[in-house]
Design a protein around this motif. Structure first.
Motif, short mmCIF file in Angstrom:
data_model
loop_
_atom_site.label_atom_id
_atom_site.label_comp_id
_atom_site.label_asym_id
_atom_site.label_seq_id
_atom_site.Cartn_x
_atom_site.Cartn_y
_atom_site.Cartn_z
N GLY A 49 0.82 -1.22 0.00
CA GLY A 49 0.00 0.00 0.00
C GLY A 49 0.84 1.26 0.00
N LYS A 50 2.08 1.16 -0.48
CA LYS A 50 3.02 2.29 -0.48
C LYS A 50 3.49 2.62 -1.89
CE LYS A 50 4.72 1.16 4.10
NZ LYS A 50 4.20 2.18 4.93
N LYS A 74 -2.81 7.39 0.61
CA LYS A 74 -1.73 6.39 0.62
C LYS A 74 -0.37 7.03 0.36
CE LYS A 74 -4.77 2.61 -0.45
NZ LYS A 74 -5.80 2.43 -1.38
N GLN A 115 0.60 8.77 3.56
CA GLN A 115 0.96 7.75 4.56
C GLN A 115 2.37 7.21 4.28
OE1 GLN A 115 -0.89 6.87 7.36
NE2 GLN A 115 1.05 5.91 7.91
N THR A 116 2.69 7.02 3.01
CA THR A 116 4.04 6.57 2.64
C THR A 116 5.08 7.60 3.09
OG1 THR A 116 3.16 5.36 0.72
CG2 THR A 116 5.52 5.85 0.72
#
Length: 102
Positions: free
Chosen positions: A35-36, A91, A94-95
């Motif tokens: 998810g990165k 996402k 978040q990364t």
């Protein structure tokens, strides 16, 4: 489903929305498993640039009284407003956050 976009204006057709999201994820190196993103700033920047280009195209369509293009671009902008953050930017941010604190 069309799997190719040949010009920038085709990015703003609502029917190409999923293809556009896929292309942005691909170019930014999104990994489904983690998810990165490999390049987490890229999808955010691309989103801002696409939004600006869409607004320029909408202005041009209004000036030329082209209702079809105006309607398509407004559909794109609505999709962007409703989905871009949730499906792309969250996402990416978040990364960036994870990289900063690891």
């Amino acid at each position: 489903m069309n799997t190719k976009i040949y010009c920038l204006e085709q990015c703003f057709l609502p029917k190409n929305w999923e293809l556009l999201l896929s292309a942005v994820k691909n170019v930014a190196g999104f990994c489904k498993e983690s998810g990165k993103y490999d390049i987490p700033t890229l999808p955010v920047k691309l989103g801002h640039s696409l939004s600006k280009c869409a607004k320029v195209l909408r202005t041009k369509a209004i000036m030329e009284d082209n209702e079809d293009v105006k309607k398509s671009v407004e559909g794109f902008l609505k999709l962007y407003e409703d989905e871009w953050n949730e499906r792309i930017s969250v996402k990416a941010r978040q990364t960036l956050y994870d990289a900063k604190f690891n």
